[in-house]
Design a protein around this motif. Structure first.
Motif, PDB file in Angstrom:
ATOM      1  N   UNK A 189       0.774  -1.283   0.123  1.00  0.00           N
ATOM      2  CA  UNK A 189       0.078  -0.169   0.038  1.00  0.00           C
ATOM      3  C   UNK A 189       0.916   1.323   0.003  1.00  0.00           C
ATOM      4  N   UNK A 190       2.100   1.090   0.401  1.00  0.00           N
ATOM      5  CA  UNK A 190       2.958   2.509   0.569  1.00  0.00           C
ATOM      6  C   UNK A 190       4.249   2.131  -0.150  1.00  0.00           C
ATOM      7  N   UNK A 191       4.710   3.220  -0.685  1.00  0.00           N
ATOM      8  CA  UNK A 191       6.011   3.035  -1.377  1.00  0.00           C
ATOM      9  C   UNK A 191       6.919   4.253  -1.059  1.00  0.00           C
ATOM     10  N   UNK A 192       8.105   3.982  -0.590  1.00  0.00           N
ATOM     11  CA  UNK A 192       9.006   4.949   0.077  1.00  0.00           C
ATOM     12  C   UNK A 192      10.147   5.179  -1.243  1.00  0.00           C
ATOM     13  N   UNK A 193      10.572   6.512  -1.148  1.00  0.00           N
ATOM     14  CA  UNK A 193      11.545   7.078  -2.265  1.00  0.00           C
ATOM     15  C   UNK A 193      12.456   7.927  -1.436  1.00  0.00           C
ATOM     16  N   UNK A 194      13.840   7.598  -2.056  1.00  0.00           N
ATOM     17  CA  UNK A 194      14.932   8.261  -1.630  1.00  0.00           C
ATOM     18  C   UNK A 194      15.665   9.016  -2.767  1.00  0.00           C
ATOM     19  N   UNK A 195      16.125  10.103  -2.468  1.00  0.00           N
ATOM     20  CA  UNK A 195      16.778  11.000  -3.530  1.00  0.00           C
ATOM     21  C   UNK A 195      17.985  11.705  -3.238  1.00  0.00           C
TER      22      UNK A 195
END
Length: 913
Positions: A383-389
């Motif tokens: 249900x969730x998606x984490x992103x790092x940049x």
């Protein structure tokens, strides 16, 4: 394998225009070469499926909200049907337009191309070979046009220009005369707007706003027949008042001007205008960059280059709000149709805000990553998606809505790796700042930080299945650090690699840790026994990344020579190899001296991920392609092209020799004297190989590439971190037709009839798919007959064999609750996965929650042993069912907790009565 593009996360706004779709609450904004659609009422966003050939800069929607005109920076336009989300027509304006606007009646489109204003007929729903017709052209502008505003009757157009003027243009033929010029500004005019009388609805004022923060109010002088004097030496033109060709609904017919306007009213461009007053926003040295006007409320909103916006009541110039939303330039500011919402966009920060000015509250507040996304991670329930940049931030998105609900900004350097814990409520992030941080997704805080004695740069991260041990690989010391999650103490340091450790992953079935490094090895470690490296797999080239199969019985790793190696972790044997150099090859950079076919740059995979059942593997790298392979057969199944945006480098396979000069590629030469209003700052690629002493690094275009790919635990979607943002692909079920087990056992009579039809009456008909499809259509009648005769079990089995989703769900609902257990016990085992998938879909939409849960419970009770033994095959379907049940449980829990005291009150009130 049947995946299609679904959404684009990580970038709600990238510059250009933002518009509302008619009177609705749907907000459209430009995101690279795509258009994002945000439904503010439903709190969801999606990306329209079509894409332009380069970055979209101008948007406008017809007054009815049916059609969208999207123009890119190359002058190519898409005319799309918003309801169908399909492109109807394409046209090239030969140059990048600076403004486009539909007329209020929806019949005309005004386009500013350079120093020329063109009036086109809107195609609407007409079916013609070339529906765009150029009706009029207005030359004579000394500089580029910045914006348009139409009069309410679509007869006049107010064009603002960089030559310090605003011009009132007569659009309809027969009005005659020359355009009227509004003069007096000392800077470029950013916007000009018509104001109307609230009683008569006629235009009586004009507002012009300049870049230096000045707003001029012009009044129409009524009852004056004095026309402006002609310029010296200009011959008078004959003004035709009657028998002019006018457009009405696409049919050319003759109308007199008297039918268009009353004869006693002087046309606006021939009337007398006087400057009533000058007002100033007083924001110097900041420049005014965006403005909009709401005609019914008589309000003006302005945005400045220092991030300040103001809302003013006209014509008295009363400041209602003056606030700051950032320190960067506001690139767009608009009203919605009712005037209660203000939309602001900041291209450099990727920020999109919707503000309700009466209650002073945010309707929408979204900001994407304004640098490349390096890593992504799905939560266990998908249900969730984490992103790092590279912007040092970690963002968590809701996959279903496409919105970011929390941003963590404690890192001080680029985020390189992410990992969700098994409890679904904790997130780990690794960064080049030398810290590993643990985030609580309930309280939205950093509850633990893992560090080392001396600073290290972490580039990989993983945790074991129990969540007790955390491991991170480094870029500089070539070591693997092991911490305890509970205490935060450093437990061990694993040494042995002689290069950066870019791949790190625990086995899904035991405590074995696998690591890959640029020292051409993959090593297996027993972390809990502290035995060091228990096994080493040697390769001939640098190992870039690795991935464990979900059942833990296979390891895949990619090397610098473009190969994917598959290892058996128990026997230590190389099972097979896939050569992917030709599959991922494609795209030539502006600075490449060789063609795309002959260069070796980028022909390798930097990220790998298995599907949920382990039968497929996704691979991406420094290329415009993502490759999907069948692991068992070692064949390429499909290549996904992540973008067709020519504004990115590495998309074209063949460069245009006309754009190559002695100084390099024409597109990469900086024009310091350019007067173009920049949107988002161009990303740089450093020194482009010009290694001359004293030479400056040229600002190149962003390169199309994929930094990370991840499959959702449900197996029904995957995400890819690309240059454009995070692309989501989901299973396309709209055209799936895959019947199974259509043999003589189903219904012998029908099978015999169909056999006679195809193999006797149509001997030349050899299309196997069409035969199968026609057979299924005949079997549908048998399913309906079984339902009519109350043969529930037979109807369900027939629908499962046909594999028709809507028919399966219909047969499920036809079953009596008392017969659920008996039908579950008689269901063949090979149909369990299809049934579980249907239950997961039904829980997402249908209101019969208890009935579907009863089916799920009985199915698990009766076939629990088989499900446990075949967990690898059934894992995607079970994950989908878990995701649906978890979401419903959370919704019910929130509803009950928010109504707890109301229920207590109602119960107590009922008792007293």
């Amino acid at each position: 394998m049947n995946y299609r593009f679904q959404n684009l996360l990580g970038a709600p706004y990238r510059g250009g225009d933002a518009v509302f779709a008619g009177d609705s609450s749907v907000l459209l904004s430009a995101v690279g070469n795509r258009v994002a659609s945000t439904d503010l009422s439903a709190a969801s966003s999606l990306t329209l499926p079509f894409e332009s050939s380069s970055n979209v800069t101008r948007l406008d929607v017809s007054p009815s909200g049916d059609f969208l005109l999207a123009v890119d920076d190359s002058g190519r336009a898409l005319y799309a049907n918003l309801g169908r989300r399909a492109v109807l027509h394409r046209i090239s304006f030969k140059a990048a337009p600076s403004a486009v606007r539909f007329s209020p009646d929806g019949q005309l489109i005004a386009v500013a191309v350079g120093k020329i204003v063109q009036i086109w007929r809107s195609p609407a729903f007409r079916k013609e070979f070339f529906p765009f017709h150029l009706l009029r052209t207005f030359p004579g502008f000394a500089a580029g046009v910045t914006s348009f505003d139409w009069s309410p009757d679509s007869s006049f157009l107010l064009a603002s220009c960089k030559d310090l003027t605003a011009r009132l243009l007569p659009v309809k033929k027969g009005l005659g005369g020359k355009p009227f010029l509004f003069l007096g500004h000392r800077a470029a005019v950013v916007g000009g707007f018509f104001a109307t009388d609230k009683k008569t609805g006629r235009v009586n004022r004009v507002y012009t706003i300049s870049k230096d923060g000045a707003i001029f109010t012009w009044n129409l002088v009524e009852g004056s027949d004095d026309s402006p004097p002609p310029s010296p030496g200009t011959p008078e033109k004959e003004v035709v008042q009657n028998d002019e060709l006018e457009l009405d609904g696409g049919n050319r017919k003759r109308k007199s001007l008297g039918e268009l306007e009353e004869s006693d009213i002087t046309p606006l461009h021939m009337a007398r205008w006087e400057l009533q007053k000058k007002d100033f926003f007083m924001q110097s040295p900041a420049k005014l960059t965006a403005c909009d006007y709401h005609r019914e409320l008589d309000m003006v909103v302005v945005g400045f280059s220092n991030g300040v916006f103001g809302l003013y009541q006209m014509p008295d110039f009363v400041c209602l709000h003056l606030l700051s939303i950032s320190r960067e330039k506001i690139t767009t500011a608009i009203f919605n149709s009712l005037g209660n919402w203000l939309v602001f966009g900041c291209a450099k920060l990727g920020q999109l805000l919707v503000w309700e000015w009466r209650s002073e509250s945010y309707i929408l507040k979204q900001q994407g990553h304004y640098f490349d996304v390096n890593c992504i991670a799905y939560s266990p329930d998908s249900q969730l998606l984490a992103t790092g940049a590279d912007d040092n931030k970690v963002k968590v998105w809701t996959v279903s809505s496409g919105f970011c609900f929390i941003t963590f900004s404690e890192h001080t350097n680029a985020v390189t790796a992410l990992h969700f814990m098994a409890n679904n409520h904790s997130l780990l992030s690794a960064s080049l700042d030398g810290t590993i941080r643990a985030w609580d997704l309930f309280r939205y805080r950093n509850f633990r930080t893992f560090t080392t004695a001396s600073p290290r740069q972490f580039v990989s991260l993983t945790a074991d299945q129990s969540g007790e041990v955390i491991c991170a690989g480094t870029l500089d010391s070539f070591e693997i650090f092991v911490w305890s999650m509970k205490t935060g103490r450093l437990l061990d340091i694993l040494s042995g690699h002689q290069g950066p450790v870019h791949g790190l992953m625990f086995s899904p079935i035991n405590a074995v840790l696998a690591s890959s490094s640029w020292d051409k090895t993959v090593r297996l470690w027993d972390v809990f026994e502290s035995k060091g490296a228990v096994e080493t797999f040697q390769h001939s080239h640098d190992v870039l990344t690795l991935a464990y199969r979900p059942d833990g019985r296979q390891i895949a790793c990619s090397t610098l020579d473009g190969l994917i190696h598959f290892w058996d972790p128990f026997d230590g044997l190389l099972m097979y190899t896939i050569e992917g150099r030709r599959d991922i090859a494609g795209g030539r950079l502006m600075t490449d001296r060789r063609s795309a076919a002959n260069t070796s740059i980028g022909k390798y995979f930097t990220t790998l991920c298995y599907s949920a059942d382990g039968s497929y593997i996704l691979a991406g790298g420094n290329s415009k392609y993502i490759c999907m392979y069948d692991v068992g057969e070692q064949v390429l199944l499909r290549r996904f092209q992540i973008t067709r945006n020519l504004s990115l480098d590495g998309v074209l396979d063949f460069l245009n020799s006309k754009k190559m000069t002695d100084a390099g590629a024409l597109d990469l030469i900086d024009d310091e004297d350019s007067d173009v209003e920049e949107g988002i700052d161009q990303q740089t690629r450093g020194n482009l190989g010009l290694g001359l002493p004293g030479s400056m690094a040229n600002h190149g275009r962003p390169v199309a590439r994929t930094k990370c790919v991840k499959f959702a635990p449900t197996g029904r979607s995957f995400a890819a971190a690309t240059t454009d943002g995070v692309l989501l692909y989901s299973v396309d079920e709209s055209f799936i037709f895959d019947p199974t087990d259509l043999d003589i056992d189903v219904t012998p009579e029908v099978f015999t009839i169909c056999s006679f039809i195809f193999w006797y009456c149509c001997p030349d008909y050899t299309d196997k798919f069409e035969k199968k499809k026609t057979l299924c259509l005949m079997f549908l009648q048998k399913v309906e007959e079984a339902l009519a005769e109350n043969q529930q079990q037979r109807a369900l089995l027939l629908s499962l064999r046909l594999n028709e989703d809507s028919l399966i769900k219909k047969c499920i609902f036809a079953v009596d609750p008392s017969n659920v257990r008996a039908i579950c016990s008689s269901t063949p085992l090979k149909y369990l996965q299809r049934l579980i998938e249907s239950f997961a879909d039904l829980l997402e939409s249908c209101p019969h929650l208890e009935f579907i849960l009863l089916w799920s419970q009985e199915l698990c009770k009766i076939h629990g042993n088989y499900i446990h033994q075949n967990s690898r095959t059934l894992l995607p379907a079970l994950k989908s069912l878990q995701k649906s049940i978890t979401r419903i449980h959370q919704d019910l829990a929130d509803t009950c907790s928010s109504n707890e005291y109301m229920l207590k009150y109602l119960c107590s009130a009922g008792t007293k009565n």
